[in-house]
Design an enzyme around this catalytic site. Structure first.
Site: not given
Lengths: 216, 120
Positions: A119, A122-124
């Protein structure tokens, strides 16, 4: 204010000297405490519900969920097709539906293609199937380099792919999250779903690893 | 660079990481914002922080998370910056006023607050 108004100690580093007063938490820990107190006072969050969410993500949801799905895909051709075509109804039935409303896409490794998930925003991450992402998945290094030089990153994870094999990198979003279906290891024809699931590691479903060989 | 790979690690390395995560999920589930907006804002914060240094995905990551949530809630009018800052001061005093080994109550910061405000 009861539950949010108390902060039990014992989270800090162990120390071997006596403090006259309590160990002062870090600046962000105090800001979080302030936020929780205010939101609780306003009735916007409930401390017991927060504890439940933490318990869920800390203890109950993890890569074992994704591994179960992958193992079933390996064994059950109809389920396999469903997961590739339209996985959401089945995942909802299995209780593996994203609380944030995201759509899951399964990307399958083959002899020709290796898939890898990142991702860059961000950090999906597919929480219901894999839990909370590991630190490295959230690092700038992984988020930048997996797109720029995926083979080098894979090599650092100990994955070396055959020369001609293509690498596809999938960039997750808040709406669409990917799960890699690793290739089924050879010599696993007779294994049960549970035994197969044990071979499916977290990293193999992010694409930074391969499924384990039986007996490895 | 070395990666931890499949080495098991706790979901949250600090209690406050878990708490700020849980508050965000709870507020989203209660309908105070949609997750896509959250991700957009969080991504922007990570990008800004990442200009100053390479973020490690641990403490850096949750610092950015907290800053995003504070800003988001203040902008939405759900929290007041002044109230947050007062509560943070109250908790700080409470910790300093509570003997080590005892549970810390926010009320332990109250008396000190009025004393210090009258004496200074």
């Amino acid at each position: 204010m009861d539950a949010a108004g108390v902060f039990w100690q014992g989270f800090g580093m162990p120390h071997d000297h006596d403090h006259p007063h309590s160990h002062l938490p870090s600046d962000p820990a105090l800001r979080v405490k302030a936020l929780e107190t205010l939101l609780t006072d306003k009735g916007l969050v409930n401390p017991a519900a927060l504890d439940e969410i933490i318990d869920l993500y800390q203890n109950k949801i993890g890569p074992q969920n994704g591994a179960k799905v992958v193992a079933k895909m390996w064994r059950d051709p109809e389920f396999h097709k469903q997961m590739l075509d339209d996985p959401m109804p089945v995942l909802q039935e299995m209780g593996l539906y994203g609380r944030q409303g995201e759509h899951m896409v399964f990307v399958e490794n083959t002899d020709a293609v290796h898939n890898m998930v990142v991702c860059t925003l961000c950090s999906c991450y597919p929480w219901p199937l894999l839990g909370i992402p590991p630190g490295w998945y959230k690092s700038d290094a992984y988020r930048a380099r997996s797109v720029r030089e995926p083979r080098a990153v894979l090599a650092e994870f100990g994955v070396t792919l055959p020369e001609g094999k293509k690498v596809r990198v999938w960039d997750s979003t808040a709406e669409v999250r990917y799960l890699v279906v690793p290739q089924r290891p050879l010599g696993t024809e007779g294994l049960s779903e549970d035994d197969l699931a044990a071979l499916v590691t977290r990293d193999s479903m992010i694409g930074t690893g391969l499924a384990q060989e039986p007996g490895a | 660079m070395t990666w931890c790979g499949d080495k098991p690690e706790p979901a949250f390395s600090e209690p406050w990481h878990a708490q700020v995560f849980a508050m965000t999920v709870a507020l989203n589930e209660a309908g105070h914002f949609v997750w896509a907006d959250w991700a957009e804002r969080f991504g922007a914060t990570l990008k800004t922080h990442g200009l100053a240094k390479e973020l490690d995905g641990g403490e850096d990551y949750f610092n950015a998370w907290l800053e995003t949530l504070e800003g988001f809630l203040a902008e939405a009018g759900l929290v007041e910056v002044g109230a947050l800052s007062d509560l943070k001061d109250g908790w700080t005093r409470a910790f300093l006023n509570t003997p080590h080994g005892h549970p810390v109550h926010l009320s332990a910061g109250d008396n000190q607050a009025s004393t210090s405000s009258t004496s200074t």
